[in-house]
Structures are given as structure tokens and as C-alpha cells.
Design an enzyme around this catalytic site. Sequence first.
Site, PDB file in Angstrom:
ATOM      1  N   HIS A  64      -9.114  62.102  50.735  1.00 47.57           N
ATOM      2  CA  HIS A  64      -9.357  60.874  51.992  1.00 47.57           C
ATOM      3  C   HIS A  64      -7.656  60.774  52.355  1.00 47.57           C
ATOM      4  CE1 HIS A  64     -10.816  56.725  52.531  1.00 47.57           C
ATOM      5  NE2 HIS A  64     -10.358  57.676  53.927  1.00 47.57           N
ATOM      6  N   LEU A  65      -7.509  61.036  53.359  1.00 42.75           N
ATOM      7  CA  LEU A  65      -6.237  61.105  54.645  1.00 42.75           C
ATOM      8  C   LEU A  65      -5.217  60.316  53.906  1.00 42.75           C
ATOM      9  CD1 LEU A  65      -4.121  62.835  55.784  1.00 42.75           C
ATOM     10  CD2 LEU A  65      -5.290  61.785  58.274  1.00 42.75           C
ATOM     11  N   HIS A  66      -4.074  61.173  52.998  1.00 37.67           N
ATOM     12  CA  HIS A  66      -3.172  59.903  52.167  1.00 37.67           C
ATOM     13  C   HIS A  66      -2.123  60.682  51.927  1.00 37.67           C
ATOM     14  CE1 HIS A  66      -4.040  61.916  48.945  1.00 37.67           C
ATOM     15  NE2 HIS A  66      -3.296  61.584  48.627  1.00 37.67           N
ATOM     16  N   LEU A  67      -0.452  59.323  52.879  1.00 40.00           N
ATOM     17  CA  LEU A  67       0.321  59.814  52.297  1.00 40.00           C
ATOM     18  C   LEU A  67       1.388  59.084  51.437  1.00 40.00           C
ATOM     19  CD1 LEU A  67       0.265  60.252  55.082  1.00 40.00           C
ATOM     20  CD2 LEU A  67       3.026  60.694  55.015  1.00 40.00           C
TER      21      LEU A  67
END
Length: 360
Positions: free
Chosen positions: A192-195
Site C-alpha cells: 500500500h503506497l507509502h514512504l
Amino acid sequence: MLLQFVYSSQDFVTDVVQKRENRPPPSKLDTLIRDGWTDRMNRGLFRYHLGDLETRILPGPNGYVAQLNIQRGIERRKPQEILSIRQEFNPSQFNFNQINADEIICEMIKDTGGGIDLPDGQLPQPCRMVVLINVSPLEFGHCLFVPDPSLCLPQILTRTAVRVGIESVLLSADPGFRVGFNSLGAFASVNHLHLHGYYLDHELKIESSPVKPLIPEKNFFRIQDFPAGFLLYAESKDVEIAARTVCEVTDYFVGENIAHNLFLTRGCPPGGQTPSAKERWFRKGVRIAIWPRISCFGAKEESAFNVALCELAGHLPFKNKKDFECTTEREVISIVQKYLLPDDEFHRVEEQLVQHLLTH
């Protein structure tokens, strides 16, 4: 009520230096993250209490920053099963729509003042960036930047995510604030898109490593030091162009099924020479390191440390005391080397990537 942090390019901090006695006071974003993170730690919302970590600088020219963080190795959430760099988002697996709302520190929203300068007449992408604590922190202030969680984006970088990542570093007055990204197959544990963002109050070699120009007009370089990778550099005026170039690189990697890690940090402007003693202290812009690497799908983890975004940048969170106390620089290089592309493959990727960037 969700706390909103509204910012503009006017909030970027440009007078950052590495010398502790000359640093500016904490910025608005620093205060928000530090206070919000400390509050959640005091309220017991993390999987473990993180105090001051035992730290040592490994002898040797690379200046590796080793830290002992046993609990992260034990307590962190079991990584999801990843089978492909392009794996689709799966709503039945853990994702950031399922977290406790109290874990959210704030929502970042950019005030563009009714307009924004974008190349090629493009329209700005709407962005709601949620900042939440990483409940298994590797250092003080460890948080996650999640672009609008309700969009359910997989762990593949978007230009908006990269832009806000660069802007977050520019919004911090602390040269120790770092942002990073692990692709699928490069030790991302949640699709799940994250930085990641966190504070590390130790200088890393990547901040001033010498680089070789590959496409100077795009501020695109090859990192000369180990580990081999690519580097872009952006100051306040360059954010949109840098975000676009980063995504051209990572989109190429995704298309070629190449796993990759990114690390964003304040750093010296790249030059052909090793910077002078005076130049080494200035941190006006952001260095964006990008490492292509061998994909790891279901691979056995290393006993000492995993090789992901911070380890490639020279920050080593060790899982056990024996390895922390005994591992040498040579042994670190040997572990990291196993996850890098072989030299001939790296040079092939470099040639194709330069060609790809010159035609886009």
C-alpha cells in the site's frame, strides 16, 4: 478532527547546515512530527517503547552508523507475501485504511496559491498525504507518508508521492530528517503506497559522496562510492522536475521488473570533485539516491540486518547485540553486496536507463 498541515514552497528551509551549533530552529513540520510522535509514544500506541538507541560508528572509510534495535526485529508486523514488483493492491491484506485513527499525526496539503508551475502545461495532481506513526519504529520520529489511503495504491511510486517526499525534506530544518522508499521485492512489507520518514542525528557518507555526471541537464548522476546506484539533486526550485525524473527512473525499473530502494536526505550539491571542507557543511538541497537491486521474494532474512533503504544509505539497524558489537565494515559490505546487481548487469541497466531518460 484530523490535524491539517497546509504548506507552500515559502515554507521550505534553505539555510540548513550539518554543523550542530549553526542549525536553524525546528520548522513547523519538525515540531508537528516530533510532538505528535512523542505524544503517541507516551500514549502507548507503538509496539514497543523506543528510547535512545545504542549507536556506534563502524571503523572504516564508509562511516557506517550502526544502531542496536532488537525489538524492531522481534515486534514488527510480519511482511506480506510479495510475488511481483507489480503486484496489485489486495484489500483483504493489511493496509493503512485499517489502522487506529490515533496513529495519524496529520494530513499534509500543499497550498499552490491557485496555480503551480508545471512542465508541459500539465495540471497539478491532487494530493492528500497522510502522515502516521510507524508502530515499529527504527529511530526517533519514524513515520509513514501515505498518499490518500482511500485510493488503495500499490507500492509503486507516483510523481505526487515523490514530490511530497522531496518537499518533506525541504520543509524540515533538521539535516538528519530522512525519507525513503522500498519497492516490492526490496523489503517493502506492505503493498500500500507509502514512504518512510525518520530522524537520524548522524552524518551519512551519501550526503557528500562523489558522483559522476550521466545526464547533467537532468541533475542525474552515478554514485561513485559503494553501493553503486544513481543520484538526483534538487533544490527548492527543482522539485517538480526532480519528481518527474525520479518517476521516469522508477517506472523504467518497474517495467523491467527491477526491485529498487530510494533514500532522500539533505546533502551537498553534486560536483565532480570531493567538496571542500566548507562546502561539505551546506545542506541547501536534497540528494535522492536510487539503488536498483536483486529482487527478494520470500527470501530468508539476514540475521544481522535486512538490506533496504536505510542500510544502503549507511544506516544499519542491527537485530541482535552480538552482530551489533562484532560486525566489521568489510562484513557489512559482504552482506550488502549479495543484494546488489552484478557489475555487468548494473552497467547494462545504466546504459539503457540513460537512453530511456534522454528520449523522455
